[in-house]
Design a protein around this motif. Sequence first.
Motif, PDB file in Angstrom:
ATOM      1  N   PHE A 155       0.834  -1.198   0.000  1.00  0.00           N
ATOM      2  CA  PHE A 155       0.000   0.000   0.000  1.00  0.00           C
ATOM      3  C   PHE A 155       0.873   1.254   0.000  1.00  0.00           C
ATOM      4  O   PHE A 155       0.664   2.186  -0.793  1.00  0.00           O
ATOM      5  N   TYR A 156       1.860   1.282   0.878  1.00  0.00           N
ATOM      6  CA  TYR A 156       2.722   2.459   1.030  1.00  0.00           C
ATOM      7  C   TYR A 156       3.531   2.716  -0.239  1.00  0.00           C
ATOM      8  O   TYR A 156       3.654   3.857  -0.687  1.00  0.00           O
ATOM      9  N   ARG A 157       4.054   1.651  -0.833  1.00  0.00           N
ATOM     10  CA  ARG A 157       4.854   1.834  -2.051  1.00  0.00           C
ATOM     11  C   ARG A 157       3.995   2.404  -3.180  1.00  0.00           C
ATOM     12  O   ARG A 157       4.406   3.329  -3.886  1.00  0.00           O
ATOM     13  N   HIS A 158       2.799   1.880  -3.369  1.00  0.00           N
ATOM     14  CA  HIS A 158       1.942   2.390  -4.441  1.00  0.00           C
ATOM     15  C   HIS A 158       1.541   3.833  -4.201  1.00  0.00           C
ATOM     16  O   HIS A 158       1.379   4.596  -5.163  1.00  0.00           O
ATOM     17  N   CYS A 159       1.390   4.221  -2.963  1.00  0.00           N
ATOM     18  CA  CYS A 159       0.974   5.593  -2.666  1.00  0.00           C
ATOM     19  C   CYS A 159       2.063   6.618  -2.966  1.00  0.00           C
ATOM     20  O   CYS A 159       1.762   7.768  -3.281  1.00  0.00           O
ATOM     21  N   PHE A 160       3.338   6.222  -2.883  1.00  0.00           N
ATOM     22  CA  PHE A 160       4.410   7.220  -2.962  1.00  0.00           C
ATOM     23  C   PHE A 160       5.448   6.977  -4.057  1.00  0.00           C
ATOM     24  O   PHE A 160       6.393   7.750  -4.166  1.00  0.00           O
TER      25      PHE A 160
END
Length: 289
Positions: free
Chosen positions: A119-124
């Motif tokens: 989730f975090y990687r896709h967001c940033f």
Amino acid sequence: MNHGLIPYVGGKHRLAHRLVEMCAVPPADTFVDVFGGSAAVTLAAGDRFGKLIYNDVDGDLVNLFRVISDPGTRQLLFRLLRWLPPSRRVFEDDYRQYVAGGFSFHAVADPIERARRTFYRHCFVFGGKVRSGGFAISTGDRDRIKEVPRYRNALRKLARIGGLFRRVVIENLHYSELIRIHGRRNDAVLFIDPPYHGSEDYYSRTFGAGDHAFLANQLATVPARVVCTYYDTPGIRSLYPPPLWRWESIAATKNSAFTKGNKVLTSEHVIIKEAFQKTSPPPVSHDYH
């Protein structure tokens, strides 16, 4: 309504409802999202189809949606993310494990922590390029850093989208295996949104030039109805020729880094093959150039 949970390169969140309308006429029994990605189209299809199948070869994405579909694990994921700020250090620490795992977080034993990293990687990640993109923070807007509210908005969607996913069968198969299983029914519609030619390396799992030809040949022979999105290039035209395939064009918008976040008008092409009976002779296949 924007059904997408996470930013995703090539994602169809702005076009999802229009694409679902094209998939639903004539009516079909089952909607199969072969390259499911962010699941924006799968979730939009819930209004028109009783049976929904989401698939992606990327096990990180599949794990994320499995986690959010369960209220207990979804709440644990939310607790991990709620106070985690946008941070280059967190992003790069995660990326080292991602590369060490062969561009995957599969080595993370805890499915909730694996979902957190996905989730975090896709967001940033810059430009949605999950395989190679760096940490992206936009400071050009005078009022805000746009990735921060986008991240918080995604967190607010977890419960709603998790609830919707309880209606969805989640698959984690190579596209050819999924099409073999679900494409043999002429009361199903296969929605195909593959990596576009020239952008294959943006994704965690590779999709080569030869896959475009293999995919087209397989889709031409299955009884299921097929609705496929692509950009219009001579090579793709040669793979999906009339009269078997009907080409339609729809207007779309995308964000441009060169216009400081302004939306740029572009065209998406939707290529449609109608369902046929299993007893019908398979159409002639074509080569990709």
